[in-house]
Motif scaffolding. Structure first.
Motif, short mmCIF file in Angstrom:
data_model
loop_
_atom_site.label_atom_id
_atom_site.label_comp_id
_atom_site.label_asym_id
_atom_site.label_seq_id
_atom_site.Cartn_x
_atom_site.Cartn_y
_atom_site.Cartn_z
N PHE A 301 38.99 27.58 33.80
CA PHE A 301 38.23 28.02 34.97
C PHE A 301 36.77 28.26 34.60
N GLU A 302 35.95 28.34 35.64
CA GLU A 302 34.54 28.73 35.49
C GLU A 302 34.32 30.02 36.29
N ASP A 303 33.60 30.96 35.69
CA ASP A 303 33.21 32.21 36.37
C ASP A 303 34.41 32.91 37.00
N ARG A 304 35.41 33.19 36.18
CA ARG A 304 36.56 33.95 36.63
C ARG A 304 36.77 35.11 35.67
N SER A 305 36.89 36.30 36.21
CA SER A 305 36.94 37.50 35.37
C SER A 305 38.21 37.55 34.54
N ILE A 306 38.13 38.28 33.43
CA ILE A 306 39.28 38.48 32.57
C ILE A 306 40.39 39.21 33.32
N ALA A 307 40.00 40.10 34.24
CA ALA A 307 41.00 40.85 35.02
C ALA A 307 41.83 39.89 35.87
N GLU A 308 41.20 38.89 36.48
CA GLU A 308 41.93 37.91 37.29
C GLU A 308 42.80 37.03 36.42
N LEU A 309 42.30 36.66 35.25
CA LEU A 309 43.11 35.86 34.33
C LEU A 309 44.37 36.63 33.93
N GLN A 310 44.22 37.92 33.69
CA GLN A 310 45.37 38.74 33.30
C GLN A 310 46.41 38.79 34.41
N LYS A 311 45.94 39.03 35.64
CA LYS A 311 46.88 39.12 36.77
C LYS A 311 47.60 37.79 37.00
N LEU A 312 46.83 36.70 36.92
CA LEU A 312 47.41 35.39 37.16
C LEU A 312 48.44 35.05 36.07
N ALA A 313 48.10 35.35 34.82
CA ALA A 313 49.02 35.07 33.72
C ALA A 313 50.30 35.88 33.83
N ARG A 314 50.18 37.15 34.17
CA ARG A 314 51.36 38.01 34.30
C ARG A 314 52.23 37.57 35.47
N ALA A 338 46.95 34.74 27.01
CA ALA A 338 48.19 33.98 26.75
C ALA A 338 49.36 34.90 27.02
N ALA A 339 50.32 34.39 27.82
CA ALA A 339 51.50 35.19 28.17
C ALA A 339 52.75 34.32 28.10
N ARG A 340 53.89 34.95 27.92
CA ARG A 340 55.14 34.21 27.89
C ARG A 340 56.11 34.77 28.91
N GLY A 341 56.91 33.85 29.48
CA GLY A 341 57.92 34.28 30.44
C GLY A 341 59.17 34.78 29.76
N PHE A 369 51.95 39.11 25.09
CA PHE A 369 50.70 38.95 25.86
C PHE A 369 49.50 39.24 24.97
N VAL A 370 48.51 38.36 24.98
CA VAL A 370 47.27 38.58 24.23
C VAL A 370 46.09 38.21 25.11
N GLN A 371 44.94 38.75 24.74
CA GLN A 371 43.70 38.42 25.44
C GLN A 371 42.55 38.53 24.45
N GLY A 372 41.42 37.89 24.78
CA GLY A 372 40.27 37.96 23.91
C GLY A 372 39.11 37.16 24.46
N GLY A 373 38.04 37.12 23.70
CA GLY A 373 36.86 36.39 24.15
C GLY A 373 35.72 36.52 23.18
N GLY A 374 34.68 35.76 23.44
CA GLY A 374 33.50 35.81 22.61
C GLY A 374 32.49 34.76 23.06
N GLU A 375 31.31 34.80 22.45
CA GLU A 375 30.28 33.82 22.78
C GLU A 375 30.52 32.55 21.96
N THR A 376 30.54 31.42 22.63
CA THR A 376 30.83 30.16 21.94
C THR A 376 30.32 28.99 22.76
N VAL A 377 30.09 27.88 22.10
CA VAL A 377 29.67 26.65 22.78
C VAL A 377 30.88 25.81 23.17
N LEU A 378 32.06 26.20 22.70
CA LEU A 378 33.26 25.44 23.02
C LEU A 378 33.58 25.52 24.51
N HIS A 379 34.18 24.47 25.04
CA HIS A 379 34.63 24.47 26.43
C HIS A 379 35.98 25.17 26.53
#
Length: 392
Positions: A301-314, A338-341, A369-379
């Protein structure tokens, strides 16, 4: 001597002519020291006077080592100076400073609270009371008493005394000066040392209005205005109220009720919006699961908050037996979850560690369940591929 300065001899005097003792410069600012002056220097909580000397604007007035320096827009280059102060500014300061004396004494009389500091601002005046809690009834009592003293039009007297002549038993607070001591006295109400300018009577203060309070360093800061500033504040607040009732389409006396109804309606809308958002996330989770390949769901995704990613993954993890890998780029940052069923044995820590190694960021979680982030040039897609490879 201090008492011979023009602003003490007659605080209502606005013009004068005197000799220039010397001129100098400090920090790139030219200044002039005069034989005598009407310009009051900053001190005791009261700001300096403004005005002109020989037509040159005075931008600041300070007392430095016993001499009054008039800081100017340009040097005078003169032996004699004619000055004129901004009377509106002077009288405003006289009203506010005298009003502070009255309100401070009123708090002592009605509640027993001493004032420990005073600030005269451009629009609002404040005093700090030696109490961490002042209730509304005490504020109202002090304000009413202060306005009683104003309406009685009591004289405001000034008197120069020596330490031997000073009656310390009457002092509202202990003085930190010696030598020439200047008293400001409101008979049978206030007896205090002060170096500011004041009107001749309490009636000239006009009125006092407390605007509000705040806690400040275990004290209570009281914000108030006097004289013309009361009218200024009334006009300002009336303008705001008129604009508000116009937007509310309600008469002034019903403005509070209209605002309450508006807030209630807004809260109901926010609640409904949150419910609809949850429903949409549920639909989106179902669509993601439908596109799973080999038990793995990936989405970038582009411009989607970590909070929304968490809710969607769960949400997706709770609906099926799959691994959910989501990543989003928000400006310079890339974030992932990253989450598992239920029934999935793979550890999400492996996917998280691989992603963090790739982007050099920070994160955490557990096997489910894990989460994370950082500044990077990777897509986002690249990070998802790294996470998927770690799980194969």
């Amino acid at each position: 001597m201090l008492k011979d300065r023009f602003y003490y001899e007659d605080p209502y005097r606005t013009t004068f002519k005197t000799n220039v003792i010397r001129e100098g410069e400090e920090g790139g600012r030219p200044y002039a020291v005069l034989e005598n002056t009407v310009f009051f220097p900053t001190g005791g909580g009261q700001p300096h006077d403004a005005g002109k000397l020989n037509g040159v604007r005075v931008v600041d007035v300070e007392e430095v080592e016993g001499e009054v320096r008039h800081y100017l827009e340009a040097p005078l280059h003169a032996f004699v100076a004619s000055g004129k102060i901004d009377w509106a500014r002077r009288f405003d300061h006289m009203q506010q400073h005298a009003g502070q004396h009255i309100l401070t004494a009123a708090f002592v009389e009605t509640a027993g609270y001493a004032t420990v500091s005073f600030h005269l601002g451009a629009e609002i005046v404040s005093i700090d009371l030696d109490s961490d809690s002042v209730i509304e009834e005490q504020l109202r009592a002090a304000e009413e008493r202060a306005n009683e003293i104003i309406l009685q039009n009591r004289p405001i007297e000034t008197k120069w005394v020596t330490e031997a002549e000073l009656d310390r038993s009457k002092l509202r607070k202990e003085l930190a000066v010696n030598g020439e001591i200047r008293l400001v006295i409101i008979p049978e109400f206030d007896y205090n040392g002060c170096g500011g300018t004041h009107p001749r009577s309490t009636g000239e203060v006009g009125s006092i209005k407390i605007l509000g309070t705040e806690r400040h360093k275990q004290k209570t800061r009281v914000h108030f205005v006097c004289g013309q500033r009361v009218l200024d504040q009334l006009g300002k607040k009336n303008g705001i109220l008129k604009e508000a009732v116009g937007l509310l389409s309600a008469p002034e006396e019903q403005a509070a009720d209209a605002i309450r109804k508006l807030l209630e309606a807004n809260r109901a809308l926010e609640k409904k919006q949150a419910e609809m958002k949850e429903e949409l996330l549920g639909f989106e989770a179902g669509e993601l699961l439908a596109g799973a390949e080999d038990g793995i769901v990936k989405a970038a995704f582009e411009d989607r908050s970590i909070a929304e990613l968490q809710k969607l993954a769960r949400s997706a993890a709770g609906r099926g037996e799959a691994v959910i890998l989501l990543a989003a780029r928000n400006g310079d940052k890339l974030q992932f979850v990253a989450a598992r069923g239920n029934g999935v044995q793979a550890s999400m820590k492996k996917a998280g560690d691989a992603a963090l190694n790739a982007i050099g960021g920070k994160g955490g979680g557990n096997d489910a369940f894990v989460q994370g982030g950082g500044e990077t040039v990777l897509h986002a897609e690249q990070v998802l591929s790294v996470m998927e490879a770690a799980l194969r």
